[in-house]
Write an enzyme that holds these catalytic residues in place. Sequence first.
Site, PDB file in Angstrom:
ATOM      1  N   ARG A 176      -7.230  -7.651  16.228  1.00  0.00           N
ATOM      2  CA  ARG A 176      -5.799  -7.787  16.504  1.00  0.00           C
ATOM      3  C   ARG A 176      -5.271  -9.138  16.047  1.00  0.00           C
ATOM      4  NH1 ARG A 176      -3.988  -4.146  20.226  1.00  0.00           N
ATOM      5  NH2 ARG A 176      -2.231  -5.519  20.634  1.00  0.00           N
ATOM      6  N   CYS A 203      -1.621 -10.398  19.039  1.00  0.00           N
ATOM      7  CA  CYS A 203      -2.837 -11.067  19.505  1.00  0.00           C
ATOM      8  C   CYS A 203      -3.582 -10.111  20.422  1.00  0.00           C
ATOM      9  CB  CYS A 203      -2.428 -12.325  20.268  1.00  0.00           C
ATOM     10  SG  CYS A 203      -1.239 -13.326  19.366  1.00  0.00           S
ATOM     11  N   LYS A 247      -4.777  -0.376  -0.281  1.00  0.00           N
ATOM     12  CA  LYS A 247      -6.156  -0.708   0.114  1.00  0.00           C
ATOM     13  C   LYS A 247      -6.686  -1.873  -0.714  1.00  0.00           C
ATOM     14  CE  LYS A 247      -6.252   0.814   3.257  1.00  0.00           C
ATOM     15  NZ  LYS A 247      -5.361   1.682   3.913  1.00  0.00           N
ATOM     16  N   GLU A 285      -5.020  -5.097   0.350  1.00  0.00           N
ATOM     17  CA  GLU A 285      -5.397  -5.567   1.695  1.00  0.00           C
ATOM     18  C   GLU A 285      -6.769  -6.231   1.719  1.00  0.00           C
ATOM     19  OE1 GLU A 285      -4.076  -3.091   5.341  1.00  0.00           O
ATOM     20  OE2 GLU A 285      -4.671  -1.660   3.812  1.00  0.00           O
ATOM     21  N   ASN A 323       0.816 -12.172  24.286  1.00  0.00           N
ATOM     22  CA  ASN A 323       0.861 -11.397  23.039  1.00  0.00           C
ATOM     23  C   ASN A 323       2.302 -10.908  22.885  1.00  0.00           C
ATOM     24  OD1 ASN A 323       0.552  -9.667  20.867  1.00  0.00           O
ATOM     25  ND2 ASN A 323      -0.165  -7.970  22.151  1.00  0.00           N
ATOM     26  N   GLY A 324       2.999 -11.378  21.866  1.00  0.00           N
ATOM     27  CA  GLY A 324       4.395 -10.966  21.679  1.00  0.00           C
ATOM     28  C   GLY A 324       5.206 -12.138  21.156  1.00  0.00           C
ATOM     29  N   HIS A 375      10.370   3.176 -17.392  1.00  0.00           N
ATOM     30  CA  HIS A 375      11.674   2.610 -17.003  1.00  0.00           C
ATOM     31  C   HIS A 375      11.538   1.144 -16.596  1.00  0.00           C
ATOM     32  CE1 HIS A 375      13.257   6.653 -17.262  1.00  0.00           C
ATOM     33  NE2 HIS A 375      12.282   7.059 -16.485  1.00  0.00           N
ATOM     34  N   LYS A 379      -4.867  -5.497  12.964  1.00  0.00           N
ATOM     35  CA  LYS A 379      -4.979  -4.047  13.021  1.00  0.00           C
ATOM     36  C   LYS A 379      -3.723  -3.362  13.529  1.00  0.00           C
ATOM     37  CE  LYS A 379      -7.144  -0.159  12.602  1.00  0.00           C
ATOM     38  NZ  LYS A 379      -7.339   0.371  11.283  1.00  0.00           N
ATOM     39  N   GLU A 413      -1.499   4.502  -1.627  1.00  0.00           N
ATOM     40  CA  GLU A 413      -2.553   4.111  -0.680  1.00  0.00           C
ATOM     41  C   GLU A 413      -3.666   3.354  -1.398  1.00  0.00           C
ATOM     42  OE1 GLU A 413      -4.733   3.934   3.029  1.00  0.00           O
ATOM     43  OE2 GLU A 413      -2.643   3.880   2.371  1.00  0.00           O
ATOM     44  N   TRP A 421      -3.001 -14.136  16.522  1.00  0.00           N
ATOM     45  CA  TRP A 421      -2.454 -13.898  15.186  1.00  0.00           C
ATOM     46  C   TRP A 421      -1.129 -14.657  15.179  1.00  0.00           C
ATOM     47  CZ3 TRP A 421       1.853 -11.985  12.628  1.00  0.00           C
ATOM     48  CH2 TRP A 421       1.658 -11.663  11.288  1.00  0.00           C
TER      49      TRP A 421
END
Length: 606
Positions: free
Chosen positions: A27, A2, A484, A487, A99-100, A503, A601, A480, A73
Amino acid sequence: MCGIVGYIGKREAVPILVDGLRRLEYRGYDSAGIACARNEKLSIFKTRGKVRDLERSLPERLKGTTGIAHTRWATHGEPNDRNAHPHTDGSERFAIVHNGIVENAAQLRAKLQASGVTFHSDTDSEVLVHLIAAMPAGSLEDRVRGALRLVTGTYGLAVLDAERPEAIIVARNGSPVVLGIGEREMFIASDPAALVRHTQSVVHLDDGEIAVVRADGFETSTLDGGATAKKPSTIAWTVESFDMEGYSHYMRKEIAEQPDSIRRTLSGRLDNRFHTTHIGGLEMAARELLEIRRVKILGCGSAHISGCIGAHLIEQLARVPAHAEPASEFRYRNPVIEQDTLYIAVSQSGETFDTLAAVQEIKRKGGRVLGIVNVVGSTIARECGRGIYLHAGPEIAVVSTKTFTSTAVAFALLAIHLGRIRDMSTSHGARLLKALEALPAQVEDILAMEPHIAKLAQELAKRENAYFVGRASGYPVAMEGALKLKEVSYIHAEAYPASELKHGPLALISPETPTVVIIPRDDLFAKNVSTLEEIRARSGPLYAITHSGEPLPVAVNGVIEVPKSEPELDPLLMNIPLQLLAYHVALAKDRNIDQPRNLAKSVTVE
Ligand code: AGP
């Protein structure tokens, strides 16, 4: 993870807190709230939704020159008004933003409920305010200290007492807290982004530290009460660097910034006299670097993937065995730390919990660790004590773009440095420096292809699934590209080493599942052409990222030709069109590009 903000001073707190929350919204953005203390009373307002929803419905009564705020968050308890922060005790005397994660919240909650405390939310955080209220009467600082001694877990915490609005108590363990020093006013935040409008002078709290913050200053001490000294540092970033500058999304702005951010990462680090690189923050003499027998690179998400490109660069250019591993997996497997291994921690935010914990594990076991970090003064940077700053500027969009590229550039600088103190020739060194200097202009050329890339994105946007494949250093580019697209567009995308297709994954190739193939014109070109044929034979739509030259010998649905660099540096350029592809697919699907659902983020929780 957060974002917490606090203000104490002479001005009305609410506008400053709202602006701070807006800057920290990357965040966490599922709910937000504010608490102010005035006339020995707390006024609190919190709501599900984004900071703009909070701002729109803020009641007039929310006044005061002392306040704390939070953007969330969710980890424990779904995003709703009840679970939003701040949380207060039954008598509404104390308020906290956290935050945590409080790992022993369940036990503490049971004890508090048994002693008659009523809980209003499903969060772990709420136990903190009830613990503080339950402490013997005394200074707020002592109450907080007493409460935190009972807590296991992580916190960046700010506490307000309605009866004593002349101070805010903040504490840190595992989650970042920064104090901003103003003219007879003080600011509190999870990261400097929320402070730059008001001050450039900050102090970072360390784990186990608590601070009493008043309008005229602050004192810091350990949880056991020992005073600690803090030396303010100056933030390089200005409020302008956080502006959208006319772009519709931070992601698009940050993609466009890459020619400049690459120049800043290169700046002062190319030594054209000795055809090598100069990395001031490395603080490792050539003799010590020569003792290195292996390199292990640690990071999460895109930081891990840029580490995979870094491993290729170090192995190819310095001929030192190198391997990249997700930091979380590394730390959970009780790793054997070797003296002749150089460990490199990669993190744009410098606050990612799993990467930080991996650094602490390596240090605890006496290993040598460097940081490749973007945020100056961040926890991982301070924990490593030496390394490479990217100087890419603030990255606001949740998805990383310019810092991914600058991290790969930083690895190229390090690989050339390690190579030139081993067997790399001056001519090879000179070629690589020339190629690095050419990168910004080549990225400009790729950005100019946006209309073409946007057209291909319209086709991809119609799909549910997509594959990205590549070989050797092309594989991390595929990884990547897939990350992207996942996301920002929420399309299910997977990356595979091209030779792995037969395979198993080849079974999923169908006219509905497009594949993006990374096919540089290098010594693996022919191998990658056979991959195109394998997929074409199963009617799979094909998109190729390649270099200009003869038409590809296999018909593809779309091709993007990027400028050629030195083979080892090609992955850095091949990644750029995939950023634009993901951006335009998300645009076509009307996604919230800068704040994708369920993400944040910097991941400061385990
Ligand atoms: C990348 O777009 C994501 N934001 C995420 O994977 C990120 O790379 C990861 O969380 C690591 O963050 P860091 O670089 O700040 O440590």
